[in-house]
Design an enzyme around this catalytic site. Structure first.
Site, PDB file in Angstrom:
ATOM      1  NE  ARG A  77     -25.633  35.737  -3.614  1.00 26.40           N
ATOM      2  CZ  ARG A  77     -25.625  35.778  -4.940  1.00 26.40           C
ATOM      3  NH1 ARG A  77     -24.856  34.930  -5.602  1.00 26.40           N
ATOM      4  NH2 ARG A  77     -26.365  36.639  -5.594  1.00 26.40           N
ATOM      5  CG  HIS A 101     -18.088  35.193  -7.996  1.00 32.21           C
ATOM      6  ND1 HIS A 101     -18.427  35.728  -6.776  1.00 32.21           N
ATOM      7  CD2 HIS A 101     -19.248  35.163  -8.716  1.00 32.21           C
ATOM      8  CE1 HIS A 101     -19.720  36.036  -6.764  1.00 32.21           C
ATOM      9  NE2 HIS A 101     -20.234  35.686  -7.934  1.00 32.21           N
TER      10      HIS A 101
END
Length: 312
Positions: free
Chosen positions: A227, A275
Site C-alpha cells: 500500500r 500497480h
C-alpha cells in the site's frame, strides 16, 4: 428460486467478470441470477464489489448475506458506516502467485545487482564486485498475511534468511517472526532488503518514516507492492538522497496513477511500476466468489471475512 447476485463493481469490471463468474457459478452447482443492476435492493442476496464501484450506500440491501470484494485491500470499505453486512476480502491463488513472482523477481534483481549490467551497456567490464549468496542477504517481510507468507516461503526456498514482522504474533516454519515495536526495530536493523506487504490501517500508515529508515543498514533496498501510504514519501526521498537507502522499487502510491510531476518518476534510485504486482484475475477470483456464495447458501462459514476492529 435462484440466488440473486448484484455485481456492483462497475461497468468495466462487469464486462470482464460476467462470463467467468457465470462459469464459476455453474461449476459450483449454483442457480444464480446475476445483474449489474439492482432495481429491488430487498431481493439482493449477495453483492460483488470493488472500491470505486457503483454504490456507496449499502443500507438498502437489508437482506444481503455478504459483500464479496474483488480486491485484497478493504481499507476503503471498512470505514463505510452503511456497510453492516459481512465483508469478505479477495484471497485467490492467481493473485497470490502474481505477487510471489513480483516479489521474488525484484528481490533477485536487487540482490544480484542486475541494474548495473542492464543499464551499463557502455563497454565497461564490471566484474569486480560479486553479490553475496542469498543465504548471506537478510530480507525483511513486513506483513505476514496470505501474500506475505507466500512470498516469504518462496524467498526462503531460495536460501534467503527471511525475517517477518506483523502486528500480531505469528509462528511460521523457516521464518523468523517478530511483532511489536521492538520486533520491527530488530527486523529493520538487519534487513538489506525490505518488502512491504502490510494492510493499510491507522497503525500502519506512514510506518516507514524517517526514524525507521534510519534503522536500516546503509544502502538497503525497499520494495513496496503493498500500500502506498505505508511509506512517508518525503522521508524516503530524503533517505535516498542521503544514501541511507540504496534503491526503492514502488508499485503502489498515495495517488494513482502517480502524477507525472511526482519526484519518484525522475529519481535515479527509484523504480516505479504501475500497480501491477498482483492483479485480481477473473478466472481464479470468480472461483473464490462462487465458493463463498456456495458456503453462504449451505450455512457454512464464509472465507476471508474481514475483522472490522482490525481493519482487514
Amino acid at each position: 428460486m435462484p440466488v440473486t447476485v448484484f455485481f456492483a463493481a462497475g461497468p468495466a469490471n462487469w464486462e470482464e467478470y460476467r462470463d467467468p463468474l457465470n462459469t464459476a457459478f455453474a461449476e459450483a452447482g449454483l442457480d444464480v441470477a446475476m445483474s449489474d443492476r439492482a432495481d429491488n435492493p430487498l431481493s439482493v442476496d449477495y453483492i460483488v464489489f470493488a472500491p470505486g464501484g457503483i454504490i456507496e450506500d449499502f443500507g438498502p440491501y437489508v437482506n444481503c448475506k455478504a459483500v464479496l470484494n474483488l480486491w485484497a485491500g478493504v481499507e476503503r470499505l471498512v470505514t463505510n458506516p452503511t456497510l453492516t453486512q459481512p465483508l469478505a476480502r479477495m484471497v485467490d491463488w492467481g493473485l497470490t502467485e502474481g505477487m510471489v513472482e513480483y516479489v521474488v523477481g525484484h528481490v533477485l534483481r536487487h540482490h544480484l545487482g542486475m541494474d548495473a549490467h542492464i543499464h551499463g551497456q557502455d563497454g565497461v567490464w564490471r566484474n569486480s564486485v560479486l553479490p553475496p549468496l542469498a543465504r548471506e542477504r537478510p530480507v525483511a517481510m513486513l506483513g505476514l498475511g496470505e501474500l506475505g507468507q507466500a512470498s516469504a516461503r518462496a524467498l526462503t526456498a531460495l536460501n534467503f534468511p527471511v525475517m517477518g514482522w506483523s502486528r500480531s504474533p505469528k509462528t511460521i516454519d523457516s521464518i523468523e517472526c517478530h511483532s511489536e515495536e521492538a520486533g520491527l526495530k530488530h527486523v529493520l536493523s538487519r534487513a538489506e532488503i525490505a518488502v512491504l506487504l502490510l494492510p493499510l490501517t491507522d497503525e500502519t500508515r506512514d510506518l516507514i518514516n524517517a526514524e525507521r529508515l534510519a534503522m536500516m543498514p546503509k544502502g538497503a533496498v525497499i520494495i513496496n507492492p503493498g500500500r502506498g501510504p505505508l511509506i512517508d514519501d518525503n522521508a524516503l526521498l530524503a533517505a535516498l538522497d542521503a544514501g541511507q537507502i540504496g534503491h526503492a522499487t514502488l508499485d503502489v502510491f498515495r495517488t494513482e496513477p502517480l502524477p507525472a510531476d511526482h519526484p519518484f518518476w525522475a529519481h535515479p534510485k527509484v523504480t516505479v511500476t504501475p500497480h501491477i504486482a498482483a492483479d485480481t484475475r477473473p478466472s481464479s477470483s470468480s472461483q473464490v466468489i462462487a465458493e463463498n456464495i456456495r458456503r453462504g447458501e449451505a450455512d457454512e462459514p464464509f472465507l476471508h471475512l474481514v475483522d472490522r476492529s482490525r481493519g482487514y
